[in-house]
Design an enzyme around this catalytic site. Structure first.
Site, PDB file in Angstrom:
ATOM      1  CD  GLU A  97     -42.397  35.467  -4.664  1.00 25.92           C
ATOM      2  OE1 GLU A  97     -42.790  34.548  -3.942  1.00 25.92           O
ATOM      3  OE2 GLU A  97     -41.393  36.039  -4.594  1.00 25.92           O
ATOM      4  CG  HIS A 123     -42.045  38.781  -9.706  1.00 24.46           C
ATOM      5  ND1 HIS A 123     -43.206  39.358  -9.028  1.00 24.46           N
ATOM      6  CD2 HIS A 123     -41.265  38.110  -8.913  1.00 24.46           C
ATOM      7  CE1 HIS A 123     -42.730  38.873  -7.809  1.00 24.46           C
ATOM      8  NE2 HIS A 123     -41.718  38.161  -7.748  1.00 24.46           N
ATOM      9  CG  HIS A 174     -42.793  40.072  -3.266  1.00 27.39           C
ATOM     10  ND1 HIS A 174     -41.792  40.786  -3.594  1.00 27.39           N
ATOM     11  CD2 HIS A 174     -42.631  39.038  -4.189  1.00 27.39           C
ATOM     12  CE1 HIS A 174     -40.673  40.169  -4.224  1.00 27.39           C
ATOM     13  NE2 HIS A 174     -41.373  39.142  -4.549  1.00 27.39           N
ATOM     14  CG  ASP A 212     -39.341  34.792  -6.689  1.00 28.74           C
ATOM     15  OD1 ASP A 212     -39.820  35.773  -7.376  1.00 28.74           O
ATOM     16  OD2 ASP A 212     -38.922  35.097  -5.478  1.00 28.74           O
TER      17      ASP A 212
HETATM   18 ZN    ZN Z   1     -40.484  37.304  -6.065  1.00 24.69          ZN
END
Ligand code: ZN
Length: 320
Positions: free
Chosen positions: A10, A12, A163, A283
């Site tokens: 995850e 980005h 998500h 994340d």
């Molecule tokens: Zn995320």
């Protein structure tokens, strides 16, 4: 403390042109932190790679920061933007294929177009699956109009990372309470609810090999498995499922540890679903890579279990 070799799912980036979609949640972050986030989201070089190196992360599967095209009302524009994003990402991955892989952005406004784009991304660009930012303009994916999409995804044998996103309309209980509408709580309720719609809507009965990935320690779902079975048996509302609700959570629904660096929560998730259903993630750049790595490297589990969580489970799921 041993540093386990890791894959993270995850993680980005921001392609130029997508900033406006993220404005709403970024506006709640203070300006200097916003600037740092923007720098990290745009970077595919030293900033990201050095942090991965320090944390023992060998590979990250990259995805555009949300909500991206899930918030685009113009269907043709959404289809075009998803394609542009995926081509942009493929080009960035090609520069460092040893460290980067990709999840496709999909224009879920049009299920057939989403299926075609997923097929293109997996077969032509080598992507490992998709990351979809929850509902698209209030539409959920348990409806029959998405069955062809799910059939295509099952055939390709790739996962979808579901998500978080803002609720289409805040829950009444949160509607006058902004602090709970976003990442602190509202996203959890929204995303877990969407996953439960897929489960109780029979999507996994129609497509039993589907894999949905939930972040944030499974958005709380692992901890409610027993209660889903107990209360669904008492109040089925005319719904029938081929298996007990708990049996889909840990098989069709697998999870990552992104943004929940708690050993008791990790042990609970592993205890509920088994070690093979749990994967490490950060994340990035919204959470600390260093903290996430320290958390998993020091977790009170057997080395073989940690190897599976850090790398083995993701390598199997993504066919690396
Ligand atoms: Zn995320």
């Amino acid at each position: 403390m041993k540093t386990f070799s890791k894959i993270a799912l995850e993680e980005h980036f921001m392609m130029p042109g997508f900033e406006a979609y993220s404005k709403r949640f970024l506006s709640h972050i203070e300006p200097s932190a916003q600037r740092e986030l923007a720098q990290r989201l745009a970077d595919f070089d030293a900033l990201r790679l050095e942090e991965m190196d320090r944390a023992g992360i060998e590979l990250v599967v990259l995805s555009q920061s949300g909500p991206a095209v899930q918030a685009e009302p113009d269907v043709e524009k959404a289809i075009g933007l998803a394609k542009d994003n995926n081509d942009f990402l493929a080009e960035r991955i090609a520069r460092r294929p040893d460290r980067y892989a990709g999840f496709a952005m999909l224009p879920m406004q049009d299920p057939q177009a989403a299926a075609r784009e997923l097929q293109r991304c997996v077969k032509e660009l080598g992507f490992k699956g998709s990351l979809v930012n929850g509902h698209t303009l209030g539409r959920y994916y348990d409806g029959r109009e998405y069955d062809d999409f799910w059939a295509c995804m099952q055939e390709l044998d790739v996962p979808m990372y579901l998500h978080p996103i803002d609720a289409w309309r805040p829950l009444h209980a949160l509607s006058d309470f902004p602090v709970l509408q976003g990442a602190s709580w509202g996203w959890t309720v929204e995303t877990a609810s969407h996953a439960l719609r897929l489960l109780f809507g029979g999507v996994f009965d129609r497509f039993p090999r589907l894999k949905i990935i939930l972040g944030h320690m499974g958005e709380g779902l692992p901890f409610q498995r027993w209660r889903f079975d107990s209360r669904f048996a008492a109040y089925p509302f005319g719904v029938t499922l081929q298996r007990k609700p708990s049996e889909y959570i840990g098989t069709n629904i697998v999870i990552t540890t992104s943004g929940v660096c708690s050993h008791p929560a990790l042990l609970g998730a592993v205890g509920e679903m088994g070690v093979e259903a749990v994967m490490f993630s950060v994340d990035y750049p919204y959470e600390s890579t260093e903290l996430a790595a320290q958390f998993i490297d020091s977790a009170p589990l057997e080395p073989a279990q940690l190897e599976a969580i850090c790398r083995g489970n993701a390598a199997r799921l993504l066919k690396l």
